[in-house]
Every structure is written in C-alpha cells, then in structure tokens.
Design a protein around this motif. Structure first.
Motif, short mmCIF file in Angstrom:
data_model
loop_
_atom_site.label_atom_id
_atom_site.label_comp_id
_atom_site.label_asym_id
_atom_site.label_seq_id
_atom_site.Cartn_x
_atom_site.Cartn_y
_atom_site.Cartn_z
N GLY A 160 0.82 -1.20 0.00
CA GLY A 160 0.00 0.00 0.00
C GLY A 160 0.86 1.25 0.00
N ILE A 161 0.25 2.36 -0.44
CA ILE A 161 0.96 3.64 -0.46
C ILE A 161 -0.03 4.74 -0.14
CG2 ILE A 161 0.64 3.82 -2.98
CD1 ILE A 161 3.40 5.23 -3.08
N ASP A 162 0.37 5.65 0.73
CA ASP A 162 -0.56 6.72 1.11
C ASP A 162 -0.35 7.95 0.24
OD1 ASP A 162 1.19 7.53 4.24
OD2 ASP A 162 1.61 8.14 2.18
N ILE A 163 -1.09 9.02 0.57
CA ILE A 163 -1.06 10.20 -0.29
C ILE A 163 0.29 10.91 -0.21
CG2 ILE A 163 -3.56 10.51 -0.16
CD1 ILE A 163 -3.05 12.79 1.84
N HIS A 164 1.09 10.60 0.81
CA HIS A 164 2.41 11.24 0.95
C HIS A 164 3.51 10.41 0.30
CE1 HIS A 164 0.45 13.97 3.68
NE2 HIS A 164 0.02 12.94 4.41
#
Length: 128
Positions: A49-53
């Motif tokens: 997963g990867i967040d908005i940052h």
C-alpha cells in the motif's frame, strides 16, 4: 475511482514484472491505494500500500522484493515485482482504500474489507 489494468504476464522463478493500473477520475491523489492478490479458492491477500504522501507498507511475504509507487500526475499505480516465486502466482488487483490516511493502515483496512473500489485484476504466473 475506477481502474483500468493492462495485462500481467508470465515469468520464470527469479524473474521480474512491473504491473501498472490506471485510475480514472480526479481523486486518485486523495486516496491511499494498494495492490492485493487472490488465488481461486483462497482469501484476498494484501500485498502493498501507499498513502497520499508516498509512504509505503508491505506484506512480509513480499518485503524486499516488491516496490509500490504512484504517479499522481498521470493517475497511475505501479507494482515492481522482483525475485518472483511460484507462490506469487495470483490475480493481482489495484484498489483504493476507504477512510485511510496512513500507509500503516492500508493492509489492516484491506484485511477487513475496507476497500472503496478495485480493478478487474491482472494474472501473474510464475513457473518453476
């Protein structure tokens, strides 16, 4: 977010593949996004997963071998997969995670089904 996933591929053990997923819609950059995989008859497994940052998280089974990344200008999510093993063979799906603000939330949220939308999947086959 709607998703378009180009085809996966087949490789031998130890090979590499780069998956991509195009998001349709203006809000891609506001979501945590992720890849999960599923084998027929088995439960969904969160992969990365990867967040908005741009912060990332990975399942232990792929840590050190897979890399997730995103291009918010092009609305594309990527998964670079190296040192592939036969047990990595599965249908791979991209997904947007609901109510997620941190990369550390992605895999737990995915495990409890907190997905907003997901792609139709792309098949990855790793032969021994």
């Amino acid at each position: 977010v709607r998703w378009v996933e180009p085809g996966g591929g087949s490789v031998q053990t130890g090979g590499s593949l780069n998956l991509s997923c195009v998001a349709v819609g203006p809000v891609f950059s506001t979501y945590c996004v992720a890849w999960f995989r599923q084998v027929l008859g088995k439960e969904r497994e969160g992969v990365a997963g990867i967040d908005i940052h741009g912060l990332t998280s990975y399942a232990d089974s792929v840590k050190g071998r897979f890399t997730i990344s995103r291009d918010n200008a092009k609305n594309i999510l990527y998964l670079q997969m190296n040192s592939l093993k036969p047990e990595d063979s599965a249908m791979y799906h991209c997904a947007a995670i609901d109510l997620c603000v941190s990369a550390t939330q992605v895999l737990p949220f995915m495990a409890r089904g907190q997905l907003d939308t997901w792609g139709q999947g792309t098949l990855v086959t790793v032969s021994s």
